[in-house]
Design a protein around this motif. Structure first.
Motif, mmCIF file in Angstrom:
data_model
loop_
_atom_site.group_PDB
_atom_site.id
_atom_site.type_symbol
_atom_site.label_atom_id
_atom_site.label_comp_id
_atom_site.label_asym_id
_atom_site.label_seq_id
_atom_site.Cartn_x
_atom_site.Cartn_y
_atom_site.Cartn_z
ATOM 1 N N GLN A 1 1.961 -5.195 0.915
ATOM 2 C CA GLN A 1 2.520 -6.272 1.722
ATOM 3 C C GLN A 1 4.044 -6.241 1.652
ATOM 4 N N PRO A 2 4.718 -6.823 2.639
ATOM 5 C CA PRO A 2 6.183 -6.850 2.615
ATOM 6 C C PRO A 2 6.713 -7.507 1.345
ATOM 7 N N GLY A 3 7.662 -6.857 0.737
ATOM 8 C CA GLY A 3 8.237 -7.365 -0.497
ATOM 9 C C GLY A 3 7.500 -6.939 -1.740
ATOM 10 N N GLN A 4 6.365 -6.226 -1.600
ATOM 11 C CA GLN A 4 5.584 -5.772 -2.743
ATOM 12 C C GLN A 4 5.705 -4.258 -2.878
ATOM 13 N N PRO A 5 5.723 -3.752 -4.095
ATOM 14 C CA PRO A 5 5.803 -2.297 -4.271
ATOM 15 C C PRO A 5 4.501 -1.623 -3.847
ATOM 16 N N PRO A 6 4.576 -0.407 -3.380
ATOM 17 C CA PRO A 6 3.354 0.303 -2.987
ATOM 18 C C PRO A 6 2.489 0.613 -4.203
ATOM 19 N N ALA A 7 1.221 0.808 -3.937
ATOM 20 C CA ALA A 7 0.256 1.131 -4.988
ATOM 21 C C ALA A 7 -0.276 2.544 -4.777
ATOM 22 N N PHE A 8 -0.867 3.068 -5.813
ATOM 23 C CA PHE A 8 -1.427 4.412 -5.779
ATOM 24 C C PHE A 8 -2.947 4.316 -5.897
ATOM 25 N N ARG A 9 -3.626 5.026 -4.995
ATOM 26 C CA ARG A 9 -5.093 5.065 -5.017
ATOM 27 C C ARG A 9 -5.539 6.450 -5.483
ATOM 28 N N TYR A 10 -6.471 6.459 -6.431
ATOM 29 C CA TYR A 10 -7.005 7.703 -6.978
ATOM 30 C C TYR A 10 -8.514 7.729 -6.762
ATOM 31 N N GLN A 11 -8.975 8.809 -6.156
ATOM 32 C CA GLN A 11 -10.397 8.971 -5.866
ATOM 33 C C GLN A 11 -10.957 10.169 -6.623
ATOM 34 N N CYS A 12 -12.259 10.352 -6.463
ATOM 35 C CA CYS A 12 -12.995 11.478 -7.062
ATOM 36 C C CYS A 12 -13.285 11.252 -8.546
ATOM 37 N N PHE A 13 -13.317 10.004 -8.994
ATOM 38 C CA PHE A 13 -13.643 9.701 -10.384
ATOM 39 C C PHE A 13 -15.129 9.368 -10.528
#
Length: 325
Positions: A248-260
């Motif tokens: 969202q605006p004003g929030q830092p981006p997040a990282f998504r990890y798959q294949c677990f």
């Protein structure tokens, strides 16, 4: 003057009796719980060590280890009960045959043979323990050889002595000598120690075997795990897919990890391994439980992809869900 009579208290004899009853109940319960904890710990430690995870670092509770011991103890306890039942009936039949006095010389020869074979097995088991400790590359001695030899040796020794004494009961009424009593105690002790060692080795073997089965089923496992974190994970790019999630605006981006895939799931932390995990290219990660998003059922498309590609080493992509539409 009126005197008040005090309520009669329990006598010392009655108190001692109740203490004995409580001790008789609690002592075996404590021993059984301790054994369940130990064998569950050995099993869990060996299973997680296959994936390079130290179970002590996870803070598993005693309940977790006792629960894991069910897998270890079920089959051995079933075999032990069946063996005990068979031994009771065989002993009853043998005692009845001995009391009839038929073929006494043959019975005594069998007893002496059992004593000799039992002693030889005990010596062989002791030699096996010594050789296994000092010879690292001795392949003849397996993990079960020495405990089985010691256990059978102790059993044959006790059985041979019992048959020999029972066959001579009519000729002499002498009680067992102190040497005979000590020999019986030592034989029983050897059997108990051999059974404990055998269970320890079996728990280690079963933990390693179950870990291999889990590793072979990671690729086509029904439940998949996605980790979403604000901080970047240090994971191998050839095993785990990383994508950037717009925030969202004003929030830092997040990282998504798959294949677990899930190895351990607790209320506070999860232990995850890649779907393409292998012993030569393995990786495990411990993440907080709130950062793991679980998809309990994979779509039929992903399942068909995994079944059509049973060997993950031969496919160019990380996991079936990444190859889907």
């Amino acid at each position: 003057m009126n005197e008040q009579l005090a309520a009669p208290s329990s006598s010392p004899v009655e108190i001692h009796r109740w203490v004995g009853v409580v001790g008789a109940v609690l002592a075996p319960t404590t021993l059984v719980t301790a054994l369940c904890y130990y064998f569950g710990y050995v099993y869990t430690r060996k299973e997680l060590a296959f994936f390079g995870v130290d179970c002590d670092a996870l803070g598993l509770t005693s309940t977790d280890y006792v629960r894991g011991s069910v897998t270890v103890l079920y089959a051995p306890l079933l075999l032990l009960l069946v063996g005990w039942f068979a031994a009771v009936w065989i002993g009853e039949y043998a005692g009845r045959s001995i009391r009839t006095g038929q073929r006494p010389h043959f019975v005594r020869n069998v007893a002496r043979t059992a004593l000799a074979v039992g002693a030889a097995l005990i010596l062989t088991g002791i030699a096996g323990v010594w050789a296994a400790g000092y010879t690292a590359h001795l392949t003849v001695i397996s993990w079960a050889f020495s405990p089985i030899a010691l256990g059978l040796g102790g059993l044959l020794t006790i059985a041979g002595y019992w048959v020999l004494v029972a066959s001579r009961a009519e000729q002499t009424s002498d009680k067992p000598t102190p040497t005979a009593r000590v020999s019986q105690v030592l034989a029983i002790s050897v059997m108990v120690l051999a059974l404990f060692s055998l269970m320890h080795s079996f728990a280690s073997w079963l933990g390693n075997s179950d870990a291999q089965a889990i590793a072979n089923g990671l690729w086509a496992k029904e439940s998949v795990v996605t980790v979403v974190r604000d901080e970047r994970l240090d994971v191998p790019r050839n095993l785990v897919a990383e994508t950037l999630v717009e925030a969202q605006p004003g929030q830092p981006p997040a990282f998504r990890y798959q294949c677990f895939r899930t190895l351990v799931a607790r209320s506070d932390l999860w232990v995850l391994v890649p779907a393409k995990w292998s012993s030569t290219n393995g990786y495990a990660v411990i993440v907080p439980a709130e950062s793991a998003v679980v998809s309990q059922s994979r779509s039929s498309t992903y399942k068909e992809i995994a079944e059509a590609n049973p060997d993950p080493v031969e496919v160019p992509w990380e996991c079936p869900e990444r190859a889907g539409p």
